[in-house]
Write an enzyme that holds these catalytic residues in place. Structure first.
Site, mmCIF file in Angstrom:
data_model
loop_
_atom_site.group_PDB
_atom_site.id
_atom_site.type_symbol
_atom_site.label_atom_id
_atom_site.label_comp_id
_atom_site.label_asym_id
_atom_site.label_seq_id
_atom_site.Cartn_x
_atom_site.Cartn_y
_atom_site.Cartn_z
ATOM 1 N N GLY A 28 1.364 17.854 -15.192
ATOM 2 C CA GLY A 28 2.594 17.470 -15.785
ATOM 3 C C GLY A 28 2.838 16.559 -15.204
ATOM 4 O O GLY A 28 4.282 15.815 -15.361
ATOM 5 N N MET A 31 1.648 9.389 -14.448
ATOM 6 C CA MET A 31 1.029 8.144 -13.274
ATOM 7 C C MET A 31 1.190 7.602 -13.852
ATOM 8 O O MET A 31 0.734 7.243 -15.422
ATOM 9 C CB MET A 31 -0.285 8.853 -13.913
ATOM 10 C CG MET A 31 -1.733 8.005 -13.312
ATOM 11 S SD MET A 31 -3.309 8.290 -13.054
ATOM 12 C CE MET A 31 -3.788 7.241 -12.474
ATOM 13 N N TRP A 39 -9.869 -3.139 -4.614
ATOM 14 C CA TRP A 39 -11.504 -2.870 -5.085
ATOM 15 C C TRP A 39 -11.418 -4.895 -4.551
ATOM 16 O O TRP A 39 -10.882 -6.178 -5.857
ATOM 17 C CB TRP A 39 -12.184 -2.760 -5.916
ATOM 18 C CG TRP A 39 -13.942 -3.554 -5.887
ATOM 19 C CD1 TRP A 39 -14.621 -2.909 -4.304
ATOM 20 C CD2 TRP A 39 -15.072 -3.730 -6.859
ATOM 21 N NE1 TRP A 39 -15.747 -3.108 -4.490
ATOM 22 C CE2 TRP A 39 -16.075 -3.422 -6.346
ATOM 23 C CE3 TRP A 39 -14.614 -4.021 -7.654
ATOM 24 C CZ2 TRP A 39 -17.158 -3.477 -6.772
ATOM 25 C CZ3 TRP A 39 -15.546 -3.688 -8.968
ATOM 26 C CH2 TRP A 39 -16.983 -4.411 -8.192
ATOM 27 N N ASP A 62 -4.264 1.649 -6.041
ATOM 28 C CA ASP A 62 -5.516 2.506 -6.117
ATOM 29 C C ASP A 62 -6.173 2.233 -5.106
ATOM 30 O O ASP A 62 -7.062 0.746 -5.093
ATOM 31 C CB ASP A 62 -6.080 1.627 -7.507
ATOM 32 C CG ASP A 62 -7.035 2.364 -7.854
ATOM 33 O OD1 ASP A 62 -7.802 3.472 -7.831
ATOM 34 O OD2 ASP A 62 -8.394 1.713 -7.732
ATOM 35 N N TYR A 67 -13.726 1.073 0.507
ATOM 36 C CA TYR A 67 -13.461 -1.025 0.155
ATOM 37 C C TYR A 67 -12.901 -1.264 1.672
ATOM 38 O O TYR A 67 -13.298 -2.866 1.416
ATOM 39 C CB TYR A 67 -11.734 -0.508 -0.844
ATOM 40 C CG TYR A 67 -12.328 0.006 -2.754
ATOM 41 C CD1 TYR A 67 -13.218 -0.134 -3.211
ATOM 42 C CD2 TYR A 67 -10.850 -0.318 -3.521
ATOM 43 C CE1 TYR A 67 -13.163 0.385 -4.162
ATOM 44 C CE2 TYR A 67 -10.960 0.143 -4.561
ATOM 45 C CZ TYR A 67 -12.338 0.405 -5.120
ATOM 46 O OH TYR A 67 -12.365 0.757 -6.251
ATOM 47 N N LYS A 97 -10.508 7.778 -2.819
ATOM 48 C CA LYS A 97 -12.220 7.488 -3.462
ATOM 49 C C LYS A 97 -12.961 8.831 -2.045
ATOM 50 O O LYS A 97 -13.395 7.703 -1.199
ATOM 51 C CB LYS A 97 -12.647 6.786 -4.680
ATOM 52 C CG LYS A 97 -11.623 6.533 -5.105
ATOM 53 C CD LYS A 97 -12.076 5.579 -6.247
ATOM 54 C CE LYS A 97 -11.702 4.410 -7.320
ATOM 55 N NZ LYS A 97 -10.522 3.832 -6.807
ATOM 56 N N HIS A 130 -16.145 9.654 -6.044
ATOM 57 C CA HIS A 130 -16.197 7.985 -6.255
ATOM 58 C C HIS A 130 -17.406 7.531 -6.969
ATOM 59 O O HIS A 130 -17.276 6.829 -7.924
ATOM 60 C CB HIS A 130 -16.319 7.397 -5.574
ATOM 61 C CG HIS A 130 -15.784 5.806 -5.259
ATOM 62 N ND1 HIS A 130 -15.600 4.720 -4.127
ATOM 63 C CD2 HIS A 130 -15.941 4.999 -6.283
ATOM 64 C CE1 HIS A 130 -15.266 3.452 -4.823
ATOM 65 N NE2 HIS A 130 -15.747 3.560 -5.717
ATOM 66 N N SER A 232 -13.965 -7.969 -14.055
ATOM 67 C CA SER A 232 -14.172 -8.479 -12.921
ATOM 68 C C SER A 232 -14.650 -9.995 -13.084
ATOM 69 O O SER A 232 -15.636 -10.088 -12.183
ATOM 70 C CB SER A 232 -15.345 -7.931 -11.925
ATOM 71 O OG SER A 232 -14.715 -8.048 -11.347
#
Length: 342
Positions: A28, A31, A39, A62, A67, A97, A130, A232
């Site tokens: 609920g 996000m 990263w 995130d 990292y 993560k 992860h 990336s």
């Protein structure tokens, strides 16, 4: 049948998602559909990037222990949150993560507590496993044999998941989820879960549309998050013969039509599919540009045309090493995330 046909291409999200800037998790909770990826964000730059992102309107950051920049991110969050400041902790959705060396049940909570200390937080909104496979437990992030091959551990990720559930029960994390798991591995977790995963984070972009995996997640109540959504372009291992996503003619044509950048077209495509997307940048102008994607809507046929660019192309493909051999992408390592159709 009509809904299923259009849902396959994510088209139904055009009308149902509309201009919303969030996805609703199976708990609920909301996000934000766009987050700042961290990263490859270098120490010395990532703190300012987080500050710029929060100032630009990002409400989702995130992170990951591996990292190597959570301490600096924590400094930015500490400056942003608190009495008399513009933001409250609950205003920002923060993900981290669990790394591969911490899969044993007794290691999971200490790993999280280290992340919370580094980020200067009392809880995370989302904590992900992860990768589905584990490395040998210890302080070395990439443990290796003398011949250079990685030292794997055969701990079952279902046991790791049980420890993740305890973090929710203790109030240390609001939600838990998965990263780089395939459809079979997702179902494996669901078969034993007392607390269901809320999110799957995987590589996704127009050249890797993840249509089947997205449908698999949606059918099971998971939200998908796309990492490396722009291909990336700053990765160190890119080759000159690889396709360049940001130069794709279909996307360039749409960018001209909507007076947006190719990156904005790609990010809007994902958000209209209901996919959470976490573009990384440490450049102020690009950070501001990346969040300016909710003032236009791509047409259903345009969503289809972008999705049709799919070619199964992965920019992020780690090699699995077993007994001194580098195992190619489609070989049968038991926990390799890309060895089934999706």
């Amino acid at each position: 049948a009509g809904r299923r046909s259009s849902e396959r291409y994510g088209v139904w999200q055009v009308s149902e998602q509309g201009m919303n800037d969030f996805a609703v998790l199976n708990t609920g909770r909301k996000m934000p559909l766009l987050g700042l990826g961290t990263w490859k964000s270098e120490p010395g730059k990532v703190k300012q990037a987080v500050i710029w992102a929060l100032e630009a309107g990002f409400r989702h950051i995130d992170c990951a222990a591996i990292y190597g920049n959570e301490v600096e991110i924590g400094e930015a969050l500490h400056e942003a949150f608190g009495p008399g400041k513009a933001l409250r902790r609950e205003d920002v959705f923060i993900t981290s993560k669990l790394w591969n060396t911490q899969h044993h049940q007794e290691a999971v909570e200490p790993a999280l507590l280290k992340t919370l200390k580094d980020l200067k937080l009392e809880y995370l909104d989302l904590y992900l496993i992860h990768w589905p496979y584990a490395f040998q437990q210890g302080d070395v992030p990439f443990p290796k044999k003398d011949d250079g091959t990685l030292l794997y551990d055969d701990i079952d990720y279902k046991l790791t998941w049980a420890a993740m559930e305890k973090l929710v029960e203790k109030g240390l994390v609001r939600s838990i989820g998965l990263s780089n798991f395939n459809s079979r591995q997702i179902d494996d977790i669901l078969s034993i879960a007392s607390i269901k995963p809320t999110v799957l984070q995987v590589e996704s972009h127009p050249y890797l549309a993840q249509v089947e995996l997205l449908a698999h997640c949606r059918d099971r109540g998971l939200v998908m998050t796309a990492y490396s959504p722009l291909g990336s372009p700053d990765r160190a291992w890119k080759h000159p013969d690889e396709p360049v996503l940001l130069q794709e003619p279909v996307i360039a044509t749409l960018a001209k039509k909507y007076k947006k950048s190719p990156a904005q077209i790609i990010l809007r495509w994902q958000t209209q599919r209901g996919v959470v997307t976490i573009p990384k940048s440490v450049t102020e102008s690009r950070i501001k540009e990346n969040i300016q994607v909710f003032d236009f809507i791509l047409e259903a046929e345009e969503i289809k045309s972008i999705t049709a660019l799919h070619k199964g192309w992965r920019y992020i493909v780690p090699m699995i090493q077993v007994e001194g051999e580098r195992v190619p992408r489609d070989a049968g390592h038991p926990h390799y995330p890309f060895n089934d159709p999706y």
